[in-house]
Scaffold this motif. Sequence first.
Motif, PDB file in Angstrom:
ATOM      1  N   SER A   1       0.840  -1.193   0.000  1.00 26.75           N
ATOM      2  CA  SER A   1       0.000   0.000   0.000  1.00 26.75           C
ATOM      3  C   SER A   1       0.875   1.242   0.000  1.00 26.75           C
ATOM      4  O   SER A   1       1.790   1.380   0.818  1.00 26.75           O
ATOM      5  CB  SER A   1      -0.915  -0.037   1.228  1.00 26.75           C
TER       6      SER A   1
ATOM      7  N   GLN B   1       0.656   3.136   3.199  1.00 25.66           N
ATOM      8  CA  GLN B   1       1.475   2.548   4.260  1.00 25.66           C
ATOM      9  C   GLN B   1       2.915   3.047   4.125  1.00 25.66           C
ATOM     10  O   GLN B   1       3.574   3.381   5.112  1.00 25.66           O
ATOM     11  CB  GLN B   1       1.413   1.023   4.123  1.00 25.66           C
ATOM     12  N   TRP B   2       3.358   3.126   2.878  1.00 26.89           N
ATOM     13  CA  TRP B   2       4.717   3.611   2.620  1.00 26.89           C
ATOM     14  C   TRP B   2       4.859   5.061   3.085  1.00 26.89           C
ATOM     15  O   TRP B   2       5.835   5.428   3.753  1.00 26.89           O
ATOM     16  CB  TRP B   2       5.039   3.492   1.130  1.00 26.89           C
TER      17      TRP B   2
ATOM     18  N   ARG C   1       3.164   6.501   5.378  1.00 22.57           N
ATOM     19  CA  ARG C   1       3.146   6.456   6.831  1.00 22.57           C
ATOM     20  C   ARG C   1       4.551   6.140   7.373  1.00 22.57           C
ATOM     21  O   ARG C   1       4.983   6.706   8.381  1.00 22.57           O
ATOM     22  CB  ARG C   1       2.177   5.362   7.258  1.00 22.57           C
ATOM     23  N   GLU C   2       5.251   5.227   6.687  1.00 25.39           N
ATOM     24  CA  GLU C   2       6.601   4.864   7.140  1.00 25.39           C
ATOM     25  C   GLU C   2       7.588   5.998   6.884  1.00 25.39           C
ATOM     26  O   GLU C   2       8.459   6.263   7.726  1.00 25.39           O
ATOM     27  CB  GLU C   2       7.088   3.590   6.448  1.00 25.39           C
TER      28      GLU C   2
ATOM     29  N   TRP D   1       2.920  -6.214   3.084  1.00 27.67           N
ATOM     30  CA  TRP D   1       2.180  -5.322   3.964  1.00 27.67           C
ATOM     31  C   TRP D   1       3.082  -4.698   5.029  1.00 27.67           C
ATOM     32  O   TRP D   1       2.929  -3.531   5.377  1.00 27.67           O
ATOM     33  CB  TRP D   1       1.020  -6.088   4.622  1.00 27.67           C
TER      34      TRP D   1
ATOM     35  N   PRO E   1       6.950  -1.594   2.731  1.00 26.74           N
ATOM     36  CA  PRO E   1       6.858  -0.148   3.002  1.00 26.74           C
ATOM     37  C   PRO E   1       7.970   0.346   3.910  1.00 26.74           C
ATOM     38  O   PRO E   1       8.479   1.459   3.729  1.00 26.74           O
ATOM     39  CB  PRO E   1       5.505   0.010   3.690  1.00 26.74           C
TER      40      PRO E   1
ATOM     41  N   GLN F   1      -4.436  10.605   7.687  1.00 25.32           N
ATOM     42  CA  GLN F   1      -3.653  10.334   6.478  1.00 25.32           C
ATOM     43  C   GLN F   1      -3.295  11.633   5.757  1.00 25.32           C
ATOM     44  O   GLN F   1      -2.211  11.792   5.217  1.00 25.32           O
ATOM     45  CB  GLN F   1      -4.456   9.410   5.560  1.00 25.32           C
TER      46      GLN F   1
END
Lengths: 258, 159
Positions: free
Chosen positions: A40, A43-44, A46-47, A142, A146, B3
């Motif tokens: 995702s 997600q990347w 977010r990292e 998952w 990421p 987000q």
Amino acid sequence: MNEFFIPRLGHVVWESVPRLGAATRLLLGGLGAVGNRHFSFRQWLREVYGLGVLSLALMIVAALFTGMVLGFQGYYALVRFGATSALGTLIALSLLRELGPVLTALLFAGRAGSALTAEIGSMKATEQLAAMEMMAVNPLAWVVAPRLWGGIFAVPILCVIFDLVGIFGGYLVSVPVLGVDGGTFWAQMQSNVTLSGDILNGLLKALCFGLIVTWIAVWQGFSAKPTAEGVGAATTRSVVMASLAVLGLDFILTALLF
Amino acid sequence: MSQRAIDWWVGIFVLLGIAALAVLALRVGNLSGFAYGNGYVLHADFNNVGSLKDRSPVKLGGVTIGEVTHIGMNPQTFRAEVTMRIEPSIKLPIDTGASIYTQGLLGEQYVAIQPGGMPQNLKPGATITLTQGAVNIDQLIGQMVFDKASGSSSGSSTH
């Protein structure tokens, strides 16, 4: 003593070779899982936020002090030869070539790598990874991909900011405090620093360090014993191994690149 | 953390990185040396260029008016050929001279231009013939020691 040492050494080697193989499988699987449907982009992001943006304040403070110390020490070394005009070059080259990438990677291992290991280790301890596999979610895509790509992406950016802030710190000490001529400071720096030779090679180093630190952190998390104690031990190992790997790799990269 | 906030922060982070790289390239490195990209080319042959290197400044009266773009060797004359780019607004007479000097005692070397007085100007691609190469300090000291030694010995022989 002797009859125990040799078989033990053999045992260590015998154990560590397949571990290295499994770690490499994790690295390649994680890097290659970008095309997987469970990878995702959010997600990347977010990292990158967790590993990069949250490390920014630490990097800026560390870089400022590193640059200022370089300015002082360089000045006291150079003033004996009346060569303080070379101070700008000294600060810029030490930061761009060595201190920027290495210190960024060491701080990154302490600030972000440890958190990565602890996070993945406790995922394992609470059987979240097993649960993902039960739900046919690929943990490589998952969880691993990421984080690996986030680390590889964040460390060069942190490094370039570290370089710039460090040079600014060196300037703050050299020119207003120690009285080095500002024009000479920048002119000498500009005539001795090259874009591809110094700046981009330093960033290439940072890229390699980002890869190796994140890899070790993720691997240590995955191979941690699924207990509270095991996760703690893995976190320590992650920081120690990543720091040593960065210093060792730095030697090899310096020999290759410069 | 929503987000959207993360998107914003990561965007700012990336922009900061790009801005830092741009500042490093322009202010710390010498990408800004492309300022002479539209300048015209002059050549000069020297018997010795010392430690002159690519991107060394070309100065006229202490003001930088260009930079060295290439240093080569002429296989016929065995002289070093220095190629320079000069700011287009500076037109130099054809009897202009070029020397290689050092900034301070330990500083870097640069090409100093001494303008002549002829009415015609050097065309782009022309070669400056009145040149003086870098002074080799080792050689100078050696010469001085040698002169002193021979001077004192000849002095004692005449007495």
